[in-house]
Write a protein that holds these residues in place. Sequence first.
Motif, PDB file in Angstrom:
ATOM      1  N   GLY B 108       0.795  -1.228   0.000  1.00  0.00           N
ATOM      2  CA  GLY B 108       0.000   0.000   0.000  1.00  0.00           C
ATOM      3  C   GLY B 108       0.819   1.267   0.000  1.00  0.00           C
ATOM      4  O   GLY B 108       0.275   2.361  -0.046  1.00  0.00           O
ATOM      5  N   TYR B 109       2.139   1.146   0.007  1.00  0.00           N
ATOM      6  CA  TYR B 109       2.972   2.342   0.086  1.00  0.00           C
ATOM      7  C   TYR B 109       3.609   2.599  -1.274  1.00  0.00           C
ATOM      8  O   TYR B 109       4.269   1.723  -1.824  1.00  0.00           O
ATOM      9  CB  TYR B 109       4.054   2.135   1.148  1.00  0.00           C
ATOM     10  N   PRO B 110       3.385   3.782  -1.859  1.00  0.00           N
ATOM     11  CA  PRO B 110       3.936   4.000  -3.199  1.00  0.00           C
ATOM     12  C   PRO B 110       5.459   4.117  -3.197  1.00  0.00           C
ATOM     13  O   PRO B 110       6.051   4.650  -2.261  1.00  0.00           O
ATOM     14  CB  PRO B 110       3.304   5.322  -3.641  1.00  0.00           C
ATOM     15  N   GLU B 111       6.058   3.605  -4.262  1.00  0.00           N
ATOM     16  CA  GLU B 111       7.506   3.634  -4.381  1.00  0.00           C
ATOM     17  C   GLU B 111       7.860   3.830  -5.854  1.00  0.00           C
ATOM     18  O   GLU B 111       7.257   3.206  -6.720  1.00  0.00           O
ATOM     19  CB  GLU B 111       8.072   2.298  -3.883  1.00  0.00           C
ATOM     20  N   ILE B 112       8.785   4.736  -6.127  1.00  0.00           N
ATOM     21  CA  ILE B 112       9.218   4.945  -7.507  1.00  0.00           C
ATOM     22  C   ILE B 112      10.367   3.979  -7.783  1.00  0.00           C
ATOM     23  O   ILE B 112      11.344   3.952  -7.038  1.00  0.00           O
ATOM     24  CB  ILE B 112       9.688   6.390  -7.719  1.00  0.00           C
ATOM     25  N   GLY B 169      20.942  -1.125 -16.196  1.00  0.00           N
ATOM     26  CA  GLY B 169      19.907  -2.102 -15.871  1.00  0.00           C
ATOM     27  C   GLY B 169      19.656  -2.220 -14.376  1.00  0.00           C
ATOM     28  O   GLY B 169      18.665  -2.828 -13.965  1.00  0.00           O
ATOM     29  N   ALA B 170      20.540  -1.633 -13.564  1.00  0.00           N
ATOM     30  CA  ALA B 170      20.336  -1.703 -12.102  1.00  0.00           C
ATOM     31  C   ALA B 170      19.087  -0.895 -11.712  1.00  0.00           C
ATOM     32  O   ALA B 170      18.787   0.120 -12.328  1.00  0.00           O
ATOM     33  CB  ALA B 170      21.561  -1.140 -11.389  1.00  0.00           C
ATOM     34  N   GLU B 171      18.383  -1.372 -10.709  1.00  0.00           N
ATOM     35  CA  GLU B 171      17.189  -0.668 -10.240  1.00  0.00           C
ATOM     36  C   GLU B 171      17.539   0.296  -9.121  1.00  0.00           C
ATOM     37  O   GLU B 171      18.353  -0.029  -8.240  1.00  0.00           O
ATOM     38  CB  GLU B 171      16.165  -1.672  -9.704  1.00  0.00           C
ATOM     39  N   VAL B 172      16.931   1.464  -9.178  1.00  0.00           N
ATOM     40  CA  VAL B 172      17.050   2.401  -8.060  1.00  0.00           C
ATOM     41  C   VAL B 172      15.635   2.771  -7.625  1.00  0.00           C
ATOM     42  O   VAL B 172      14.719   2.800  -8.439  1.00  0.00           O
ATOM     43  CB  VAL B 172      17.859   3.676  -8.421  1.00  0.00           C
ATOM     44  N   ARG B 173      15.483   3.018  -6.345  1.00  0.00           N
ATOM     45  CA  ARG B 173      14.146   3.227  -5.808  1.00  0.00           C
ATOM     46  C   ARG B 173      14.083   4.466  -4.929  1.00  0.00           C
ATOM     47  O   ARG B 173      15.072   4.837  -4.313  1.00  0.00           O
ATOM     48  CB  ARG B 173      13.734   2.031  -4.932  1.00  0.00           C
ATOM     49  N   ALA B 174      12.899   5.045  -4.892  1.00  0.00           N
ATOM     50  CA  ALA B 174      12.658   6.146  -3.950  1.00  0.00           C
ATOM     51  C   ALA B 174      11.301   5.910  -3.317  1.00  0.00           C
ATOM     52  O   ALA B 174      10.313   5.710  -4.025  1.00  0.00           O
ATOM     53  CB  ALA B 174      12.672   7.481  -4.671  1.00  0.00           C
ATOM     54  N   ARG B 175      11.276   5.850  -2.017  1.00  0.00           N
ATOM     55  CA  ARG B 175       9.994   5.772  -1.319  1.00  0.00           C
ATOM     56  C   ARG B 175       9.321   7.124  -1.469  1.00  0.00           C
ATOM     57  O   ARG B 175       9.887   8.129  -1.076  1.00  0.00           O
ATOM     58  CB  ARG B 175      10.218   5.479   0.170  1.00  0.00           C
ATOM     59  N   THR B 178       8.659  12.652  -0.704  1.00  0.00           N
ATOM     60  CA  THR B 178       8.556  14.101  -0.868  1.00  0.00           C
ATOM     61  C   THR B 178       7.159  14.456  -1.375  1.00  0.00           C
ATOM     62  O   THR B 178       6.430  13.603  -1.907  1.00  0.00           O
ATOM     63  CB  THR B 178       9.591  14.621  -1.881  1.00  0.00           C
ATOM     64  N   GLU B 179       6.833  15.736  -1.271  1.00  0.00           N
ATOM     65  CA  GLU B 179       5.515  16.190  -1.711  1.00  0.00           C
ATOM     66  C   GLU B 179       5.317  15.923  -3.210  1.00  0.00           C
ATOM     67  O   GLU B 179       4.268  15.458  -3.644  1.00  0.00           O
ATOM     68  CB  GLU B 179       5.410  17.696  -1.441  1.00  0.00           C
ATOM     69  N   ALA B 180       6.382  16.217  -3.997  1.00  0.00           N
ATOM     70  CA  ALA B 180       6.275  16.030  -5.445  1.00  0.00           C
ATOM     71  C   ALA B 180       6.101  14.556  -5.793  1.00  0.00           C
ATOM     72  O   ALA B 180       5.308  14.192  -6.672  1.00  0.00           O
ATOM     73  CB  ALA B 180       7.521  16.591  -6.129  1.00  0.00           C
ATOM     74  N   GLN B 181       6.832  13.682  -5.092  1.00  0.00           N
ATOM     75  CA  GLN B 181       6.710  12.243  -5.363  1.00  0.00           C
ATOM     76  C   GLN B 181       5.332  11.733  -4.978  1.00  0.00           C
ATOM     77  O   GLN B 181       4.724  10.924  -5.674  1.00  0.00           O
ATOM     78  CB  GLN B 181       7.790  11.471  -4.600  1.00  0.00           C
TER      79      GLN B 181
END
Lengths: 182, 298
Positions: B108-112, B169-175, B178-181
């Motif tokens: 349920g938690y968005p992640e980029i 090809g490596a994955e990077v993530r951001a939880r 931030t407000e924009a995310q």
Amino acid sequence: MTGAPDEELIRLARRGDEQAFASLVERYYRAAYASAYAVLGNAGDAEEIAQETFVQVYEKLDRLRDPGALPGWIWRIARDTALKHIRKHKRIRPVGDAPDLNLDEQRPHEPLVAAEEKEQLIAALGELPDEMREAVLMRYWEELEYEEMAERTGVSAAALYQRVCRGLKRLRETIERKDALA
Amino acid sequence: MNDDTQTEGYDHTPEGRELVALLQKYAPPAVDSRKGAQAVMARLGGVRPRGRLRLLIHLAPVAAAAALVAVALLIFTPPPEQPGTPAPVAKQDDAPAPTHTDIRRERGYPEIVATVRGSSGDGLLIDAGAKDGLRVGDELSAAGGVKARVTAVGIFEARISADVPLSRGAEVRARAATEAQQRAAGFADFGGDPGAFLEFGALVSAMPLADARMLGISDGAALRVDETLPALLRDPQSAPAPTLAAQLDLRAGDVIIEVNGSHVRTLNDFGQALGWSHDPRLLSVRILRNGKQLDLRL
């Protein structure tokens, strides 16, 4: 260079002429975008897929034997890339395109209805045979005249008109069938 | 009678016309083919040589490096391995092909979730950008506790600097912290943020009716600038270019009243007024800032 025939632009692009390839992209960008939009129903993603399509077109340009097949080839690459995108992003498949829905006008029920209607149309377009969908979308989304469509595809204007009419009829049948099941 | 003759003229029947109207109603929004072509060329990094020529170009530096290493080995004894933090360089290895950005909801938690596509200037290029809510300074993480930071953003892509080398090809993530995310993640299921005019460089939203009326806007409909983007990465290998919004000095909190003399009430009005084909040198925006009316021009 923008008026040069596809064949000439392809020949130059294969030799590394940047301007020639950019002219081809500009000529068919809207086609790739429309093809992706017909799958995704989302302008932002469709534009990303359109760009990805031309990266692939560039990589595979040497494999294109018949320059006349370029438009159809671009359509198919855009569609396949969009389908791959959906398979990868099943959980976030968009159902509506917010800028069309006037979310800012404080009519809470209308966007939902419009989103459903649009999703239904996109789904029905997805069930059309490729050549029908391509003809219908060239006519009504790219707003090309039948003569322009004929020039692009190498199919006669009369045959394209038949495809458009058959496509419309098939669309109607698909939407009615889905309505009946709903 | 075959199917073709049965359907001929269907586009002029009431049913056919209704369908045509439906298709036109949901036609994709206008797109600028010229800008699209520019974006494609930027993604290609200028037209790259293909086939054998590209292979040779790729192999040439490898061969040169191998020769240098061989010479060095003949002259020097190899030094013991030292821990270090070399500059991030994307390796052309067998990593997966570039993929698309994702906004996932895990528990349920968005992640980029983005993928490294290659090198970009002095950093790495990933396939997530301003449309996904990434902004300069945002922190990302990769497998093994690797940390990275966004150093420049484009609409679809961003440049990052990682504390250790990351492969293509490596994955990077951001939880989406931030407000924009969070804003981007919130609109991800609805076809994107309708107020994100990223090409222009601003995120706007419809003002609440009461707020607009308090400012003296009689019909209560106006747009407020939520954020402006100072610059965007247009070419992965170049420095970010200032956005039109930044050049106009549009700021968060400004209330947009008119664009090019046209009254702007809704997001659709704003998009249409900006247009795709306007000459940016003639762009003018009338705003309210701290209760004062200002005309912004380039």
